[in-house]
Design an enzyme around this catalytic site. Sequence first.
Site, short mmCIF file in Angstrom:
data_model
loop_
_atom_site.label_atom_id
_atom_site.label_comp_id
_atom_site.label_asym_id
_atom_site.label_seq_id
_atom_site.Cartn_x
_atom_site.Cartn_y
_atom_site.Cartn_z
N GLY A 69 36.49 42.20 38.90
CA GLY A 69 35.30 43.12 39.33
C GLY A 69 35.66 44.56 39.09
N ASN A 149 31.71 43.41 51.20
CA ASN A 149 32.73 42.50 51.27
C ASN A 149 33.20 42.23 52.58
OD1 ASN A 149 33.24 45.16 50.00
ND2 ASN A 149 35.11 44.97 50.69
N GLN A 177 30.33 40.13 45.46
CA GLN A 177 30.25 39.41 46.72
C GLN A 177 29.01 38.69 46.86
OE1 GLN A 177 32.48 38.50 48.67
NE2 GLN A 177 34.30 40.01 48.17
N HIS A 199 37.22 35.21 40.55
CA HIS A 199 37.96 34.47 41.42
C HIS A 199 37.37 34.48 42.84
CE1 HIS A 199 39.95 38.27 43.65
NE2 HIS A 199 39.40 38.62 43.01
N THR A 235 43.07 41.35 23.04
CA THR A 235 42.90 40.14 22.59
C THR A 235 42.21 39.60 24.02
OG1 THR A 235 44.88 40.15 21.22
CG2 THR A 235 43.99 37.96 21.71
N CYS A 323 41.88 43.98 50.42
CA CYS A 323 42.81 45.39 49.91
C CYS A 323 43.06 46.38 50.78
CB CYS A 323 41.99 46.10 48.95
SG CYS A 323 40.82 45.07 47.83
N1 PLP Z 1 33.84 44.78 44.47
C1 PLP Z 1 33.89 43.70 45.51
C2 PLP Z 1 32.64 43.98 46.49
C3 PLP Z 1 35.01 43.27 45.92
O1 PLP Z 1 34.74 42.37 47.17
C4 PLP Z 1 36.08 43.05 45.15
C5 PLP Z 1 37.16 42.30 45.52
O2 PLP Z 1 37.53 42.17 46.66
C6 PLP Z 1 36.26 43.73 43.76
C7 PLP Z 1 34.87 44.43 43.56
C8 PLP Z 1 37.28 43.77 42.97
O3 PLP Z 1 37.24 42.69 42.38
P1 PLP Z 1 38.66 41.87 41.58
O4 PLP Z 1 39.42 41.63 42.51
O5 PLP Z 1 37.95 40.87 40.36
O6 PLP Z 1 38.97 43.07 40.52
#
Ligand code: PLP
Length: 386
Positions: A69, A149, A177, A199, A235, A323
């Site tokens: 993401g 999120n 999300q 994921h 790759t 995060c």
């Molecule tokens: N955007 C949102 C709304 C998310 O919840 C997340 C992951 O927590 C991401 C982006 C980032 O995705 P990734 O962990 O695949 O880089």
Amino acid sequence: MIYLDHAATTPVRDEVVKEMEPYFIKYFGNPSTYYKIGREAKKAMEKARVQVAELIGAKPEEVIFTNGGTESDNAAIKGIAFKNKKKGNHIITSVIEHPAVDETCKYLEKQGFEVTYLPVYEEGIVRVEDVKSAIRDDTILITIMHANNEIGTIQPIAEIGKIAKENNIAFHSDAVQSVGKIPVDVNDLNVDLLSLSSHKIYGPKGVGALFVRKGVRLEEVIHGGGQEKNLNSGTENVPGMVGLGKACEIAKNELNHNITYLTQLRDDLTDKILNSIEKSYLNGDLKRRVPGTVNLRFTGIEGEGLVLLLDGKGICAATGSACSSKKLEASPVLKAIGLEDVDSHGSLRLTFGSENTPEDVDKTVEAIKESVAKLRAMSPIWNKKE
Ligand code: PLP
């Protein structure tokens, strides 16, 4: 263990692992080569592209594989900004974006772009009128997430997309999300660019995709061998792509069932908590949210303490987004919906997945009741007579 942190990540489904395995071992070839194991890898990659496209109503050639993401968001936002620098330098976003969008916008501000951050009010939702009034002659991009999120609120993407189209402005949505959780169709949503991640939908980590509508031009962020239409050189992670493709296929087949099932679990837990714990509240809009997400707050406690007590009882939960949960500042999302720092710190995010059961709900409600009572008994700021 009761796992209630599906917004942070999900377990990989057995069917997904099985589908990926041959591309680690038997068909390990580089998909750019012409011999059999390379051709097989390429074939698998293209099948995965179709599976991703089918989940979001796109054409396969509009799907670019990325490493997740974050990379999709970066590729879209920087890609539009740098490509259109001569046309304008104004970007519109919201105050509740994931850091993958928010930090990218902040980086662009340092590069001379101007960014408008729209508010979301108590309900945690951007207002379409605010988007309209933020548009300027030099606006080149609107980037607003589909589902948040932390609190799960769903943004009016289709309406915003319509306005973007009328004004000839590129429109990106971070749908990490929402994909696989609610219907996501790139045409219904009027988006030019849309990010998703494997994921979060029972696929492997380190792979994702960016939808780029035919005709939309991006400046490349990664320079190299030109893979993925020059938008993601390097790759290819073939097993990852195969895993994402399979995860998308499963998500599509199970979408309707999961919407009903997860909404039931979420609402049951919410009702039981709000009815049995005094001074407990729901954060964000009650109805306009993704099925599996609930964010609650409890006066007089620290969310961190609650998460630790729940962990001791085998329950995985979160205080904010994964995060930011290690930072001690209040969550920007909870601040944005008007919470005081002290209330933000007393918040708990629970996100359900298809493997959760009604028994998980009952056990979790009991565990939260016990833990909140314990924390309040020790809390200097909890006063029952309040
Ligand atoms: N955007 C949102 C709304 C998310 O919840 C997340 C992951 O927590 C991401 C982006 C980032 O995705 P990734 O962990 O695949 O880089």
